[in-house]
Design a protein around this motif. Structure first.
Motif, short mmCIF file in Angstrom:
data_model
loop_
_atom_site.label_atom_id
_atom_site.label_comp_id
_atom_site.label_asym_id
_atom_site.label_seq_id
_atom_site.Cartn_x
_atom_site.Cartn_y
_atom_site.Cartn_z
N PHE A 5 0.79 -1.26 -0.03
CA PHE A 5 -0.16 -0.06 0.07
C PHE A 5 0.90 1.38 -0.04
O PHE A 5 0.59 2.40 -0.95
CB PHE A 5 -1.07 0.04 1.13
CG PHE A 5 -1.70 1.19 1.43
CD1 PHE A 5 -2.92 1.61 0.64
CD2 PHE A 5 -1.42 2.29 2.17
CE1 PHE A 5 -3.56 2.73 0.97
CE2 PHE A 5 -2.06 3.43 2.34
CZ PHE A 5 -3.19 3.37 1.52
N ASP A 6 2.05 1.21 0.94
CA ASP A 6 2.81 2.66 1.03
C ASP A 6 3.46 2.61 -0.48
O ASP A 6 3.66 3.95 -0.87
CB ASP A 6 3.82 2.23 2.08
CG ASP A 6 3.21 2.58 3.58
OD1 ASP A 6 1.91 2.78 3.66
OD2 ASP A 6 3.97 1.92 4.41
N ALA A 7 3.96 1.44 -0.96
CA ALA A 7 4.68 1.84 -2.47
C ALA A 7 3.78 2.30 -3.44
O ALA A 7 4.01 3.37 -4.20
CB ALA A 7 5.31 0.48 -2.88
N ALA A 8 2.50 1.86 -3.44
CA ALA A 8 1.49 2.29 -4.51
C ALA A 8 1.19 3.82 -4.38
O ALA A 8 1.12 4.63 -5.10
CB ALA A 8 0.03 1.42 -4.36
N LEU A 9 0.96 4.03 -2.82
CA LEU A 9 0.59 5.39 -2.48
C LEU A 9 1.48 6.41 -2.95
O LEU A 9 1.43 7.58 -3.42
CB LEU A 9 0.46 5.39 -1.12
CG LEU A 9 0.05 6.99 -0.36
CD1 LEU A 9 -1.38 7.46 -0.94
CD2 LEU A 9 -0.04 6.80 0.98
N GLU A 10 3.05 6.00 -2.58
CA GLU A 10 4.16 6.74 -3.01
C GLU A 10 4.19 7.16 -4.60
O GLU A 10 4.36 8.13 -5.15
CB GLU A 10 5.40 6.39 -2.61
CG GLU A 10 6.84 7.07 -3.06
CD GLU A 10 7.96 6.21 -2.63
OE1 GLU A 10 9.01 6.94 -2.80
OE2 GLU A 10 7.73 5.27 -2.05
N HIS A 15 3.43 10.47 -9.28
CA HIS A 15 2.64 10.70 -10.53
C HIS A 15 1.94 12.19 -10.69
O HIS A 15 2.06 12.73 -11.55
CB HIS A 15 1.87 9.42 -10.90
CG HIS A 15 1.14 9.74 -11.87
ND1 HIS A 15 1.64 9.39 -13.29
CD2 HIS A 15 -0.13 10.06 -12.30
CE1 HIS A 15 0.82 9.62 -14.20
NE2 HIS A 15 -0.41 9.98 -13.61
N ALA A 16 1.16 12.29 -9.42
CA ALA A 16 0.57 13.45 -9.31
C ALA A 16 1.45 14.76 -9.30
O ALA A 16 0.88 15.57 -9.97
CB ALA A 16 -0.49 13.31 -8.28
N ALA A 21 4.20 19.12 -12.01
CA ALA A 21 5.37 19.75 -12.74
C ALA A 21 5.43 20.12 -14.16
O ALA A 21 5.94 21.26 -14.44
CB ALA A 21 6.45 18.80 -12.26
N ASP A 22 4.79 19.31 -14.96
CA ASP A 22 4.72 19.50 -16.35
C ASP A 22 3.95 20.81 -16.53
O ASP A 22 4.38 21.32 -17.44
CB ASP A 22 4.46 18.17 -17.04
CG ASP A 22 4.99 17.04 -16.76
OD1 ASP A 22 6.42 17.25 -16.60
OD2 ASP A 22 4.79 15.71 -17.23
N ALA A 23 2.80 20.86 -15.86
CA ALA A 23 2.26 22.14 -15.80
C ALA A 23 2.90 23.33 -15.85
O ALA A 23 2.67 24.23 -16.39
CB ALA A 23 0.72 22.13 -15.20
N ASN A 24 3.45 23.30 -14.59
CA ASN A 24 4.12 24.40 -14.25
C ASN A 24 5.27 24.69 -15.19
O ASN A 24 5.41 26.05 -15.57
CB ASN A 24 5.03 24.14 -13.00
CG ASN A 24 4.30 24.17 -11.72
OD1 ASN A 24 2.94 24.59 -11.74
ND2 ASN A 24 4.38 23.63 -10.42
#
Length: 243
Positions: A5-10, A15-16, A21-24
């Motif tokens: 769960f922790d790895a998926a959350l990270e 990703h988010a 960052a790409d938008a910035n």
């Protein structure tokens, strides 16, 4: 094999953050502004380096700063004395800036310029001074065009090997406080060799903000990076017009 769960959350958080960052970066590209993300442990000399850089380059380039600290505006106030726009971001308990925080900083910067009847596109360069930390800032992009890591000579030779992510990701490494070399049992050559194990492409510049050693090389790197980003943006504009 299922992720924990922790790895998926990270992974979801990264990703988010990358999306933001790409938008910035797209926003900065629209303005024609180069962004440099300065990262280091606390006390490596980011703010003093920025002061010397603003003193030297503000007559050539229009510069703004997004200043990240967990609390206070002490560093932001120091930089404001050099006559450049500074947006202060306090992260509270967070040990790094992320793309959402910097998006807010860019919005504030834009609003302040519009209130003064200026456009963000009149600027050439934004420095992001990240929160002092050798781990998290390198993992969370903020929309920068290049990452600049600082490592103080007083931190020792082994830090690149013990904290590899920042040094692996850096485009430029400044080895700071070189004026203290006579008083330390530390080898700059060993630091460079350790960094090269992780990152063969990084530009390494030993500097002293106190004596000025190496600063002109750093200033030239900044000039060249801004010029290269400007040329890249112009080429992209021509390409889009021809498409």
């Amino acid at each position: 094999m299922h992720q924990t769960f922790d790895a998926a959350l990270e992974m979801n958080l990264l990703h988010a953050n990358q999306h933001g960052a790409d938008a910035n970066r797209d926003r900065l590209n629209q303005w024609g502004i180069t962004c440099l993300n300065l990262m280091s442990s606390p006390g490596a000399g980011k703010t003093q380096l920025l002061e010397r850089t603003l003193q030297q380059l503000r007559s050539e380039l229009r510069i703004a700063v997004i200043e990240g600290d967990m609390t206070t505006q002490l560093d932001a106030d120091r930089l404001r004395q050099h006559g450049v726009p500074v947006v202060a971001i306090n992260t509270g308990r967070a040990c790094h800036l992320d793309s959402k925080m910097v998006a807010g900083g860019l919005h504030q910067f834009e609003q302040e310029q519009l209130e003064q009847e200026q456009q963000p596109s009149e600027f050439d360069l934004i420095f992001v001074e990240n929160v002092g930390n050798l781990v998290c800032p390198a993992e969370f992009e903020v929309g920068e065009h290049a990452k600049v890591a600082l490592l103080s000579l007083t931190e020792g030779e082994d830090k690149p090997l013990k904290y590899p992510i920042m040094f692996r990701e850096a485009d430029c490494l400044l080895i700071t406080k070189t004026d203290l070399a006579p008083h330390l049992d530390v080898s700059i050559d060993t630091i460079v060799a350790n960094v090269r194990q992780l990152n063969s492409r990084v530009v390494v510049i030993p500097v002293s903000a106190k004596t000025g050693e190496g600063l002109e090389t750093w200033f030239d790197w900044v000039r060249q990076t801004v010029s290269a980003q400007r040329s890249k943006a112009e080429a992209a504009e021509v390409s889009s017009q021809l498409a």
